[in-house]
Design a protein around this motif. Structure first.
Motif, PDB file in Angstrom:
ATOM      1  N   GLY A  37       0.817  -1.210   0.000  1.00  0.00           N
ATOM      2  CA  GLY A  37       0.000   0.000   0.000  1.00  0.00           C
ATOM      3  C   GLY A  37       0.847   1.255   0.000  1.00  0.00           C
ATOM      4  N   VAL A  41       2.334   4.583  -3.091  1.00  0.00           N
ATOM      5  CA  VAL A  41       2.343   6.044  -3.000  1.00  0.00           C
ATOM      6  C   VAL A  41       3.757   6.580  -2.851  1.00  0.00           C
ATOM      7  N   LYS A  58      -8.379  -3.185  -2.393  1.00  0.00           N
ATOM      8  CA  LYS A  58      -7.929  -1.814  -2.149  1.00  0.00           C
ATOM      9  C   LYS A  58      -6.809  -1.427  -3.107  1.00  0.00           C
ATOM     10  N   GLU A  59      -5.828  -2.317  -3.251  1.00  0.00           N
ATOM     11  CA  GLU A  59      -4.679  -2.021  -4.105  1.00  0.00           C
ATOM     12  C   GLU A  59      -5.079  -1.945  -5.573  1.00  0.00           C
ATOM     13  N   ASN A  61      -8.145  -1.469  -6.903  1.00  0.00           N
ATOM     14  CA  ASN A  61      -9.031  -0.335  -7.159  1.00  0.00           C
ATOM     15  C   ASN A  61      -8.263   0.978  -7.166  1.00  0.00           C
ATOM     16  N   TYR A  62      -7.251   1.069  -6.324  1.00  0.00           N
ATOM     17  CA  TYR A  62      -6.409   2.265  -6.320  1.00  0.00           C
ATOM     18  C   TYR A  62      -5.686   2.401  -7.661  1.00  0.00           C
ATOM     19  N   LEU A  66      -6.019   5.433 -11.129  1.00  0.00           N
ATOM     20  CA  LEU A  66      -4.926   6.294 -11.566  1.00  0.00           C
ATOM     21  C   LEU A  66      -4.944   6.514 -13.072  1.00  0.00           C
ATOM     22  N   ARG A  71      -0.168   5.248 -13.027  1.00  0.00           N
ATOM     23  CA  ARG A  71      -0.188   3.805 -12.804  1.00  0.00           C
ATOM     24  C   ARG A  71       1.142   3.176 -13.211  1.00  0.00           C
ATOM     25  N   HIS A  74       3.851   4.052 -10.589  1.00  0.00           N
ATOM     26  CA  HIS A  74       3.746   3.365  -9.309  1.00  0.00           C
ATOM     27  C   HIS A  74       4.080   1.879  -9.436  1.00  0.00           C
TER      28      HIS A  74
END
Length: 301
Positions: A37, A41, A58-59, A61-62, A66, A71, A74
């Motif tokens: 996570g 960022v 969570k990961e 969908n994050y 982007l 994307r 990261h």
């Protein structure tokens, strides 16, 4: 250092291989999985690069939220560390960008239908066992009334015969002759068999017996947490004490301290019964009860 391959991990959990079939021989050496996570960022100071990386909802969908440029930045920052593999949970889709980066860096990308939390729990438990430091010792391992007991003593002292008596009384064999000890934590020692001797008990004058065939499935279990070390020794005159409560003694296996007691053998002594008493007494002490303390309180009145 112990390790398993990503292929073994995929087989164990029936994971779908999305990318990297040819890289499944990569090794996993760390016991706990990691969810990247903070790394997404840009914070990499404590990034456990040798751990399996889990991508939950969570990961993913994050990443979906982007822009392409963000994307790629990261994901690129993470894959360059070459973790053993990525595992996507909850059967999530839309992973073209992730597949591309994993293909370019030669990192296996796998997927499971299981939800993130239960999958990580199962994965961590599995890795903790298979990667745990281990040793093999000569002895017998039993589960006595839910208490893991390691029974030791010189060859021929009667360990297996005592184990047989305990099995007849409803307790369970874990391993005979060769006991494999796994260190799961600084306080936790797991006892198990080496597969070859699984379910077998060697009895002098009788031979090898299969306890499951003789006494049913309830006579055996695969593993148990070791909490008591009992050594069987020859009888020595005038050496048995009769204090109300013996001073605690310990023995160490891979730096894990285990309570230790010695039981001297003599014709007529119910050794199996003494082991049952020792196991149950250990349990009562864990609950905060001491028979000696209660006895002394009675004397005060």
């Amino acid at each position: 250092m112990k390790s398993i391959t990503v292929r073994q991990l995929a087989d164990q959990f029936q994971l779908e291989v999305l990318v990297g079939e040819e890289q499944l021989q990569r090794e996993v050496t760390k016991a706990r999985a990691h969810r990247p996570g903070l790394e997404f960022v840009g914070y990499f100071e404590f990034f456990p690069t040798e751990h399996v990386q889990i991508l939950g909802k969570k990961e993913i969908n994050y990443l979906h939220a982007l822009t392409d440029l963000e994307r790629n930045l990261h994901i690129g920052n993470i894959v360059k560390y070459h973790p053993p593999c990525f595992i996507v949970t909850s059967d999530q889709s839309g992973l073209k960008y992730l597949k591309r980066y994993c293909e370019e860096e030669g990192i296996p990308l796998l997927r499971t239908k299981l939800r993130t939390t239960p999958f990580i729990g199962a994965l961590d438990a599995y890795l903790l066992k298979v990667l745990a430091p281990e040793i093999s010792i000569h002895g017998v391992c039993l589960n006595v009334s839910g208490i893991g007991v390691l029974l030791r003593g010189k060859s021929g002292i009667g360990k297996s015969e005592t184990a047989h008596t305990l099995i007849r009384r409803g307790h369970r064999l874990v391993a005979d002759d060769v006991v494999v000890l796994k260190k799961l934590s600084e306080q936790t020692l797991l006892g198990t068999h080496n597969e070859v001797t699984k379910e077998f008990l060697a009895l002098r004058s009788v031979g090898l017996v299969n306890v499951v065939r003789l006494y049913g499935r309830k006579a055996f279990q695969d593993e148990t947490r070791i909490v008591l070390d009992i050594e069987l020794t020859k009888w020595r005159e005038n050496e048995l004490n009769n204090e109300l409560e013996l001073e605690p003694k310990f023995v160490k296996y891979m730096d894990v301290s285990i309570p230790h007691i010695e039981i001297q053998l003599q014709p007529g002594r119910d050794v199996a019964g003494l082991i049952e008493a020792a196991a149950n007494n250990w349990y009562l002490k864990q609950q905060g009860y001491s028979a000696a303390e209660e006895f002394m309180k009675r004397l005060e009145f």
